[in-house]
Design an enzyme around this catalytic site. Structure first.
Site, PDB file in Angstrom:
ATOM      1  N   GLU A 101       0.823  -1.216   0.000  1.00 31.07           N
ATOM      2  CA  GLU A 101       0.000   0.000   0.000  1.00 31.07           C
ATOM      3  C   GLU A 101       0.852   1.258   0.000  1.00 31.07           C
ATOM      4  O   GLU A 101       0.598   2.207   0.747  1.00 31.07           O
ATOM      5  CB  GLU A 101      -0.956  -0.010   1.195  1.00 31.07           C
ATOM      6  N   GLU A 153      -3.933  -9.149   0.670  1.00 32.09           N
ATOM      7  CA  GLU A 153      -4.385  -8.883   2.040  1.00 32.09           C
ATOM      8  C   GLU A 153      -5.902  -8.952   2.016  1.00 32.09           C
ATOM      9  O   GLU A 153      -6.538  -8.289   1.196  1.00 32.09           O
ATOM     10  CB  GLU A 153      -3.900  -7.491   2.459  1.00 32.09           C
TER      11      GLU A 153
HETATM   12  C1  GAL Z   1      -3.984  -2.530   5.522  1.00 32.17           C
HETATM   13  C2  GAL Z   1      -2.497  -2.452   5.792  1.00 32.17           C
HETATM   14  C3  GAL Z   1      -2.103  -3.273   7.000  1.00 32.17           C
HETATM   15  C4  GAL Z   1      -3.032  -2.969   8.133  1.00 32.17           C
HETATM   16  C5  GAL Z   1      -4.434  -3.285   7.694  1.00 32.17           C
HETATM   17  C6  GAL Z   1      -5.478  -3.109   8.764  1.00 32.17           C
HETATM   18  O1  GAL Z   1      -4.425  -1.502   4.742  1.00 32.17           O
HETATM   19  O2  GAL Z   1      -1.787  -2.934   4.699  1.00 32.17           O
HETATM   20  O3  GAL Z   1      -0.793  -2.984   7.378  1.00 32.17           O
HETATM   21  O4  GAL Z   1      -2.898  -1.648   8.462  1.00 32.17           O
HETATM   22  O5  GAL Z   1      -4.759  -2.406   6.637  1.00 32.17           O
HETATM   23  O6  GAL Z   1      -6.761  -3.336   8.226  1.00 32.17           O
END
Ligand code: GAL
Length: 811
Positions: free
Chosen positions: A427, A503
């Site tokens: 991100e 993710e």
């Molecule tokens: C994502 C990020 C992670 C964590 C997660 C929490 O956007 O890559 O590091 O912050 O959100 O939802």
């Protein structure tokens, strides 16, 4: 013994010593003991190192901040978190764990290199120092690094002196540098490698398997050496240490050797069959053995194709993965193999087959274990490139260090068969703008240059932006973070023909806590700063697990997912970033202590195809809720089940495709609470009852139950037994809401190390032998000493029968 025989004996024993020294053409000494540590800044680096006052004795790996105390003012950040779509700055406490990691500290150690005069090459290797380490030898600065997650080394052959040498390491953590708890200090191993001048360079072997079939594998070994007129003898051994094949070569291309070895009928590495071979590389000059290095590797074939997604040894394989932060809960970030092994054991039982090291370099120990236990690995390098996320984040070092950091990551880890993909970023705000595109290309090119065998991804959240700019098109693998509603569009628009859920989910829950009414929601907050374990709560940008499952199951071009996260971690207490006390995450499938939340079983029933899963929630101790709607959920690999409350049927539920939830869960939404027994009977596809589970309303807490994960541990002063402590009533029924304060004592050949109850709002310090149960449970860690023998853990609490468990350690 006569004078003559005594004399002979002395000569012989001297021969043995000399022989051993000669035969040891490479020694690796891990500097664990003898470290002195002190906190505090000083403008005079020399003075700090040689001033003998106020040093504390520690062992390394070490995390100076994990001992607390928690304090809401530490690294308090008054910001709007842009990734969370926040527009206005608010006060964030607990974002980096509220532990005292900010500031500067020094470590000092004294060592001797016995064969120093003989003109050896001496390498000082660091596997991670948090952060911005400066390294001094005998008062002189010999080097520095910036990124706290990098492995790095220095050749100190010319800086060493005869006899005692004093090594000093300065580590500094600025505020506003991290989005989570980073830990503090020398949290990974430091070692001293002594070898001949004619030897294999640090991280100088690169083993690949360019051709793999059931009948034959071609193993390519590239070896970088120092010295001339070298004969390199490369031998492969199988897992039983049996000889497989040898290749000797004198053909040196500058510093490199390039050898191909044949392995007939190879045993292939996979998560199900993590078979490991070893390469022994021997450097000879004029028939004299100068260096010998053993490297483990696996024979496996990986391909990513638009038609079939990820292929492992010719088989389409989906990533059933979790993202992991590097902290180990109650141990902080100080690396510990027993803690890592336990995490992987829990994940294996859940059926996971993959790990993403979010958002930085994994520990070498974690990779070793993934090779051995069978996990695919997505190794990530950065959370920030040139555009900042944090005021003092990695962007300060990007220009000078990004290439060096990637090179070291690849060189140090490329022989691990578990690694099947690299990620150059997560991100990164550089997803926006033309410069970002160039950076993405540059970093990917560095990965390709250093390792042409694995593809590169970036975890992207700005999907619309990267669609327009072409940022995503240039990546080998399209990694999307969340944004399930954009998968179809992204698949259509991008050239790769596949999408990885780099993710997914970011569902929030607290173990054993349930909120009513049971409705799906985003960013929900409650006065007790806990989230509901009905697993229906996520963040504004994220979703509940079932929504990912639909894509994973229905779209062949979705090549798998990495759930955020396998375990809770220190810091980032979303959805309570603005509330105190709240100092660790709620995202974990298991809690900070490693205890499974209900969600664990939702993944288990999909991923673990070998074992039965039949899990019922919530608990059934709801005094005061009599007659109120208290839905019952069942997570099971069976298709349907019947629910009985105190013997009365509440009907049969069958999985169906009406909604993502009804497809993956069995839910009885209108059950009214009455104390007693909840029973579930599960049916197979033919409608035959095949399994049942019961939970019961518990009475008063009466006795403690201690269940160690391992009863026999290693007497190495590092190994751990994780003892789960729970409390039951007189009839042995678990008390799911007990919060009794407990005390711990360890006697014998072990010591109390830490405890954790998984409560993100607890301010109890992990290393103190006293803690409250959370939802009826906690975990106590007992650590071995270096002496083998028995150790006894005693747990006591007011009004409860004291419990003991005997553990033992072996050499
Ligand atoms: C994502 C990020 C992670 C964590 C997660 C929490 O956007 O890559 O590091 O912050 O959100 O939802």
């Amino acid at each position: 013994m006569t004078g003559v025989t005594r004399h002979l004996f002395l000569i012989c024993s001297m021969c043995v010593v000399t022989f051993q020294l000669l035969a040891q053409n490479r020694t690796v000494q891990v500097l664990e003991e003898g470290w002195a540590f002190k906190k505090g800044k000083s403008s005079d680096a020399f003075k700090v190192q040689f001033d003998d006052s106020k040093w504390e004795q520690v062992t390394v790996p070490h995390d100076w901040a994990i001992y607390g105390p928690f304090d809401k003012d530490i690294d308090k950040q008054n910001i709007a978190i842009s990734q969370n779509n926040e527009k206005e700055a608010t006060e964030k406490t607990g974002r980096t764990g509220s532990l005292p990691f900010i500031g500067t500290a020094w470590y000092r150690n004294t060592f001797e290199v016995p064969s120093f005069e003989t003109g050896k090459t001496v390498i000082l290797l660091f596997e991670g120092v948090m952060s911005e380490p400066e390294i001094y030898l005998n008062g002189e600065k010999i080097g520095e690094w910036k990124y706290g997650y990098s492995y790095f080394y220095f050749d100190i052959s010319n800086a060493l002196k005869k006899g005692k040498n004093t090594l000093a390491v300065k580590a500094s953590n600025p505020e506003f540098s991290s989005r989570w708890y980073p830990g503090a200090g020398i949290y990974r191993n430091v070692s001293l490698i002594v070898k001949n001048k004619e030897s294999i360079d640090q991280w100088g072997t690169f083993i690949t398997t360019p051709l793999v079939s059931d009948k034959l594998a071609r193993v390519n070994v590239k070896t970088q050496v120092s010295g001339e007129k070298i004969t390199l003898k490369t031998t492969i051994y199988d897992a039983d240490k049996k000889w497989v094949t040898t290749n000797s070569s004198t053909t040196q291309f500058g510093k490199s050797f390039d050898q191909n070895l044949k392995v007939e009928h190879p045993k292939l590495w996979s998560p199900e069959t993590p078979y490991l071979y070893t390469v022994v590389s021997q450097v000879y000059v004029d028939d004299e053995l100068k260096d010998e290095l053993t490297t483990r590797f696996g024979i496996r074939d990986i391909k990513y194709t638009a038609e079939n997604g990820f292929q492992l040894n010719g088989k389409t394989t989906k990533f059933k993965g979790v993202c992991l932060h590097h902290d180990l809960g109650q141990l902080g970030t100080a690396i510990n193999k027993a803690a890592l092994r336990r995490q992987l054991t829990i994940l294996k039982d859940m059926g996971a087959n993959a790990i993403r090291s979010s958002h930085n370099m994994p520990s070498l120990e974690q990779l070793e274990l993934c090779d051995e236990m069978g996990f695919l690995f997505l190794a990530e390098s950065f959370d920030e490139w040139k555009k900042p996320k944090m005021k003092n984040g990695y962007h300060r070092f990007f220009d000078d260090y990004a290439e060096k950091d990637i090179v070291n990551l690849v060189h140090a880890t490329r022989n691990h068969p578990s690694i099947v993909m690299w990620s150059s970023g997560n991100e990164v705000p550089d997803q926006w703008g033309a410069e970002g595109l160039k950076r993405a290309k540059k970093l990917q090119d560095i990965f390709h240059r250093e390792d042409p065998t694995r593809p590169v991804t970036v975890g992207m959240d700005q999907v619309k932006a990267v669609m327009e700019s072409g940022f995503a098109s240039l990546l080998d693998v399209l990694g999307l973070n969340y944004r399930v509603h954009l998968y179809e569009e992204a698949y259509e628009k991008f050239p790769q023909g596949m999408i990885l859920g780099s993710e997914t989910a970011s569902t929030v829950s607290s173990r054993g806590i349930y909120k009513f009414p049971v409705v799906q929601g985003k960013g929900k907050q409650y006065p007790d700063l806990q989230s509901s374990s009905y697993d229906l709560e996520a963040c504004s940008w994220s979703n509940v697990p079932d929504e990912d499952f639909v894509l994973q199951d229905d779209k062949d071009w979705v090549i798998g997912e990495f759930v955020w996260t396998g375990f809770d971690y220190l810091g980032e207490p979303t959805p309570y970033d603005n509330y105190w006390p709240s100092r660790s995450s709620y995202f974990g499938i298991s809690d900070l202590a490693g205890l499974p939340k209900d969600r664990y079983y939702l993944y288990r029933c999909r991923w673990n195809k070998k074992e039965e899963t039949l899990h019922v929630l919530p608990h059934w101790n709801w005094e005061g809720r009599e007659g109120e709607i208290t839905p019952v959920f069942v997570y099971t690999n069976y298709d349907s089940a019947e629910l009985f409350i105190n013997g009365k049927s509440k009907g049969i539920q069958k999985k169906n495709k009406d909604t993502p939830q009804t497809r993956y869960r069995l839910m009885w939404m209108d059950v009214k609470y009455e104390p007693g027994t909840v029973k579930v009977v599960a049916f197979n596809k033919g409608g035959k009852p095949v399994a049942e589970r019961e939970i019961k309303t518990a009475g008063k807490a009466d006795q403690l139950v201690l269940s160690p994960d391992r009863k026999i541990i290693k007497a190495d002063g590092k190994d751990l037994s994780y003892v789960e402590v729970s409390v039951v009533d007189k009839a042995g029924i678990p008390c799911p809401i007990a919060t009794n304060q407990l005390k711990f004592k360890v006697t014998g050949k072990g010591r109390y190390r830490a405890a954790c109850n998984g409560d993100a709002t607890s301010l109890e310090q992990f290393h103190l032998p006293i803690m409250k149960l959370f939802s009826g449970k906690l975990v106590v860690l007992v650590q071995s000493t270096k002496e083998a023998g028995k150790m006894e853990l005693t747990v006591s609490g007011k009004g409860l029968k004291t419990a003991k468990v005997i553990l033992s350690s072996k050499d």
